[in-house]
Design a protein around this motif. Structure first.
Motif, PDB file in Angstrom:
ATOM      1  N   GLY A 154     -28.742 -86.658  30.409  1.00  0.00           N
ATOM      2  CA  GLY A 154     -28.005 -87.120  28.643  1.00  0.00           C
ATOM      3  C   GLY A 154     -29.011 -86.812  27.478  1.00  0.00           C
ATOM      4  N   GLN A 155     -30.215 -86.583  28.150  1.00  0.00           N
ATOM      5  CA  GLN A 155     -31.249 -86.208  27.091  1.00  0.00           C
ATOM      6  C   GLN A 155     -31.062 -84.934  27.291  1.00  0.00           C
ATOM      7  OE1 GLN A 155     -34.865 -86.811  28.680  1.00  0.00           O
ATOM      8  NE2 GLN A 155     -35.372 -88.693  27.930  1.00  0.00           N
ATOM      9  N   ALA A 156     -31.094 -84.409  25.812  1.00  0.00           N
ATOM     10  CA  ALA A 156     -31.038 -83.250  25.177  1.00  0.00           C
ATOM     11  C   ALA A 156     -32.505 -82.456  25.916  1.00  0.00           C
ATOM     12  CB  ALA A 156     -31.525 -82.835  23.920  1.00  0.00           C
ATOM     13  N   THR A 157     -32.326 -81.478  26.587  1.00  0.00           N
ATOM     14  CA  THR A 157     -32.756 -79.697  26.793  1.00  0.00           C
ATOM     15  C   THR A 157     -32.745 -78.694  26.162  1.00  0.00           C
ATOM     16  OG1 THR A 157     -31.778 -79.534  28.350  1.00  0.00           O
ATOM     17  CG2 THR A 157     -32.334 -81.362  28.785  1.00  0.00           C
ATOM     18  N   PRO A 158     -34.721 -78.273  26.398  1.00  0.00           N
ATOM     19  CA  PRO A 158     -34.183 -76.514  26.272  1.00  0.00           C
ATOM     20  C   PRO A 158     -33.211 -75.879  26.518  1.00  0.00           C
ATOM     21  CG  PRO A 158     -36.667 -77.521  26.661  1.00  0.00           C
ATOM     22  CD  PRO A 158     -35.495 -78.750  26.894  1.00  0.00           C
ATOM     23  N   ARG A 159     -33.460 -74.778  26.700  1.00  0.00           N
ATOM     24  CA  ARG A 159     -32.148 -74.228  26.783  1.00  0.00           C
ATOM     25  C   ARG A 159     -32.239 -73.691  28.152  1.00  0.00           C
ATOM     26  NH1 ARG A 159     -31.722 -68.236  27.101  1.00  0.00           N
ATOM     27  NH2 ARG A 159     -33.197 -67.660  26.369  1.00  0.00           N
ATOM     28  N   VAL A 160     -31.700 -74.216  29.422  1.00  0.00           N
ATOM     29  CA  VAL A 160     -31.625 -73.961  30.858  1.00  0.00           C
ATOM     30  C   VAL A 160     -30.915 -72.718  30.629  1.00  0.00           C
ATOM     31  CG1 VAL A 160     -30.879 -74.312  32.510  1.00  0.00           C
ATOM     32  CG2 VAL A 160     -30.523 -76.331  31.264  1.00  0.00           C
ATOM     33  N   LEU A 161     -31.753 -71.952  31.505  1.00  0.00           N
ATOM     34  CA  LEU A 161     -31.666 -70.163  31.535  1.00  0.00           C
ATOM     35  C   LEU A 161     -31.216 -69.896  33.779  1.00  0.00           C
ATOM     36  CD1 LEU A 161     -35.975 -69.363  31.187  1.00  0.00           C
ATOM     37  CD2 LEU A 161     -34.109 -69.060  29.294  1.00  0.00           C
ATOM     38  N   GLU A 162     -31.767 -70.756  34.689  1.00  0.00           N
ATOM     39  CA  GLU A 162     -31.118 -70.834  35.741  1.00  0.00           C
ATOM     40  C   GLU A 162     -31.607 -72.580  36.453  1.00  0.00           C
ATOM     41  OE1 GLU A 162     -32.284 -68.680  40.124  1.00  0.00           O
ATOM     42  OE2 GLU A 162     -32.807 -68.132  38.130  1.00  0.00           O
ATOM     43  N   LYS A 163     -29.861 -72.839  36.559  1.00  0.00           N
ATOM     44  CA  LYS A 163     -30.681 -74.151  37.779  1.00  0.00           C
ATOM     45  C   LYS A 163     -30.397 -73.589  39.514  1.00  0.00           C
ATOM     46  CE  LYS A 163     -27.365 -76.447  34.527  1.00  0.00           C
ATOM     47  NZ  LYS A 163     -26.444 -77.994  34.835  1.00  0.00           N
ATOM     48  N   LEU A 164     -31.629 -74.418  39.801  1.00  0.00           N
ATOM     49  CA  LEU A 164     -31.914 -73.859  40.806  1.00  0.00           C
ATOM     50  C   LEU A 164     -31.829 -74.951  42.076  1.00  0.00           C
ATOM     51  CD1 LEU A 164     -35.202 -72.151  40.198  1.00  0.00           C
ATOM     52  CD2 LEU A 164     -33.591 -71.012  40.655  1.00  0.00           C
ATOM     53  N   GLY A 165     -30.920 -75.962  42.042  1.00  0.00           N
ATOM     54  CA  GLY A 165     -30.590 -76.738  43.409  1.00  0.00           C
ATOM     55  C   GLY A 165     -30.848 -78.480  42.405  1.00  0.00           C
ATOM     56  N   GLU A 166     -31.005 -78.867  43.797  1.00  0.00           N
ATOM     57  CA  GLU A 166     -30.856 -80.167  43.241  1.00  0.00           C
ATOM     58  C   GLU A 166     -31.850 -81.068  44.264  1.00  0.00           C
ATOM     59  OE1 GLU A 166     -26.913 -82.216  43.713  1.00  0.00           O
ATOM     60  OE2 GLU A 166     -26.356 -81.789  40.922  1.00  0.00           O
ATOM     61  N   GLY A 167     -32.098 -82.169  44.122  1.00  0.00           N
ATOM     62  CA  GLY A 167     -32.950 -82.816  44.821  1.00  0.00           C
ATOM     63  C   GLY A 167     -33.152 -84.247  44.993  1.00  0.00           C
ATOM     64  N   VAL A 168     -33.329 -85.512  45.800  1.00  0.00           N
ATOM     65  CA  VAL A 168     -33.275 -86.602  45.337  1.00  0.00           C
ATOM     66  C   VAL A 168     -34.614 -87.319  46.654  1.00  0.00           C
ATOM     67  CG1 VAL A 168     -32.261 -88.854  47.325  1.00  0.00           C
ATOM     68  CG2 VAL A 168     -31.137 -87.034  45.869  1.00  0.00           C
ATOM     69  N   SER A 169     -35.163 -87.777  45.523  1.00  0.00           N
ATOM     70  CA  SER A 169     -36.678 -88.506  46.124  1.00  0.00           C
ATOM     71  C   SER A 169     -36.238 -89.983  46.212  1.00  0.00           C
ATOM     72  CB  SER A 169     -37.840 -88.601  45.162  1.00  0.00           C
ATOM     73  OG  SER A 169     -39.304 -88.971  45.916  1.00  0.00           O
ATOM     74  N   ASN A 170     -36.136 -90.388  47.403  1.00  0.00           N
ATOM     75  CA  ASN A 170     -36.083 -92.213  47.682  1.00  0.00           C
ATOM     76  C   ASN A 170     -37.416 -92.783  47.887  1.00  0.00           C
ATOM     77  OD1 ASN A 170     -34.539 -94.588  48.197  1.00  0.00           O
ATOM     78  ND2 ASN A 170     -34.087 -94.168  49.060  1.00  0.00           N
ATOM     79  N   PRO A 171     -38.588 -93.215  47.047  1.00  0.00           N
ATOM     80  CA  PRO A 171     -40.055 -93.531  47.931  1.00  0.00           C
ATOM     81  C   PRO A 171     -39.728 -94.966  47.803  1.00  0.00           C
ATOM     82  CG  PRO A 171     -40.389 -92.263  45.361  1.00  0.00           C
ATOM     83  CD  PRO A 171     -38.574 -92.477  46.230  1.00  0.00           C
ATOM     84  N   ALA A 202     -38.576 -73.469  39.611  1.00  0.00           N
ATOM     85  CA  ALA A 202     -38.512 -74.485  38.375  1.00  0.00           C
ATOM     86  C   ALA A 202     -39.500 -74.738  37.890  1.00  0.00           C
ATOM     87  CB  ALA A 202     -37.841 -75.483  38.878  1.00  0.00           C
ATOM     88  N   ASN A 203     -39.420 -74.931  36.626  1.00  0.00           N
ATOM     89  CA  ASN A 203     -40.197 -76.039  35.350  1.00  0.00           C
ATOM     90  C   ASN A 203     -40.188 -76.910  34.891  1.00  0.00           C
ATOM     91  OD1 ASN A 203     -38.534 -74.849  33.980  1.00  0.00           O
ATOM     92  ND2 ASN A 203     -40.021 -73.743  31.893  1.00  0.00           N
ATOM     93  N   ALA A 204     -38.680 -77.312  35.583  1.00  0.00           N
ATOM     94  CA  ALA A 204     -37.755 -78.804  34.844  1.00  0.00           C
ATOM     95  C   ALA A 204     -37.305 -79.397  35.776  1.00  0.00           C
ATOM     96  CB  ALA A 204     -37.664 -78.886  33.549  1.00  0.00           C
ATOM     97  N   VAL A 205     -37.015 -81.317  36.026  1.00  0.00           N
ATOM     98  CA  VAL A 205     -36.171 -81.137  36.509  1.00  0.00           C
ATOM     99  C   VAL A 205     -35.164 -82.276  35.221  1.00  0.00           C
ATOM    100  CG1 VAL A 205     -35.386 -83.166  38.192  1.00  0.00           C
ATOM    101  CG2 VAL A 205     -37.704 -82.017  38.825  1.00  0.00           C
ATOM    102  N   ILE A 206     -33.948 -81.616  35.208  1.00  0.00           N
ATOM    103  CA  ILE A 206     -32.917 -82.843  34.513  1.00  0.00           C
ATOM    104  C   ILE A 206     -31.433 -82.813  35.100  1.00  0.00           C
ATOM    105  CG2 ILE A 206     -33.378 -79.921  32.976  1.00  0.00           C
ATOM    106  CD1 ILE A 206     -30.343 -78.821  33.447  1.00  0.00           C
ATOM    107  N   ASP A 207     -30.972 -83.050  34.506  1.00  0.00           N
ATOM    108  CA  ASP A 207     -30.266 -84.359  34.488  1.00  0.00           C
ATOM    109  C   ASP A 207     -30.665 -85.488  35.900  1.00  0.00           C
ATOM    110  OD1 ASP A 207     -28.406 -82.787  33.148  1.00  0.00           O
ATOM    111  OD2 ASP A 207     -27.462 -81.806  34.065  1.00  0.00           O
ATOM    112  N   ILE A 208     -31.222 -86.027  35.249  1.00  0.00           N
ATOM    113  CA  ILE A 208     -32.028 -86.947  36.988  1.00  0.00           C
ATOM    114  C   ILE A 208     -31.252 -88.097  36.621  1.00  0.00           C
ATOM    115  CG2 ILE A 208     -34.138 -88.342  37.023  1.00  0.00           C
ATOM    116  CD1 ILE A 208     -35.744 -86.263  36.466  1.00  0.00           C
TER     117      ILE A 208
END
Length: 173
Positions: A80-97, A130-136
């Motif tokens: 929901g946050q505005a992001t700079p232009r997304v050039l490429e999506k490289l997959g998803e990840g989950v972290s549950n510490p 990647a240089n960002a994680v989006i849609d967290i």
């Protein structure tokens, strides 16, 4: 002639059995704690605490420890946050510490758990280029919770946990 020997009582003849009796009593007092502890152990899960907190991700990113441990050229964006232009999506990840909540406030424990999640996501995202994680999104018990300001944290009596899921992306500078 047969003489009957009389047994003379020594003044300490009963101290040995009395000593055993005292030892037995002490052991029994200790053994009585076993059922009490067993009941407490089985009752503890019934009284387990699971407090849900919604805290701003920006507070985590402003922590001095975050500034030390996170790459400042790497970016994080909640869904929901505005992001700079997304050039490429490289997959998803989950972290549950999880982190210890012992001697910490719920909020402090949540911040540490969230920072651990961000460090893990950043590390995985960088491996993918990647240089960002989006849609967290928060991802507690695999249930997505979207918010453009806060993340969800669960604080128990001993353990504090944050689960985050996000998309690895290359974004424009």
């Amino acid at each position: 002639m047969w003489q009957q020997k009389t047994h003379r009582l020594h003044k300490n003849s009963f101290s040995f059995p009395l000593h055993l009796l005292i030892l037995f009593e002490e052991k029994m007092k200790k053994l009585l704690w076993i059922p009490v502890l067993a009941v407490a152990a089985f009752a503890a899960p019934a009284m387990a605490r699971d407090t849900t907190l919604h805290l701003p991700l920006s507070d985590v990113l402003q922590m001095p420890e975050a500034k030390e441990k996170l790459d400042n050229s790497f970016k994080f964006f909640l869904a929901g946050q505005a992001t700079p232009r997304v050039l490429e999506k490289l997959g998803e990840g989950v972290s549950n510490p999880k982190t210890s909540g012992f001697a910490k406030s719920d909020e402090t424990g949540c911040k540490w758990a969230a920072l651990s999640a961000l460090i893990s996501l950043q590390k995985s995202a960088k491996r993918e280029g990647a240089n960002a994680v989006i849609d967290i999104v928060s991802f507690y018990k695999k249930q997505e919770a979207r918010n453009d300001i806060t993340y969800e944290c669960h604080a128990g009596a001993i353990i504090v946990g944050v689960a985050l899921k996000g998309t690895y992306a290359k974004i424009a500078d």
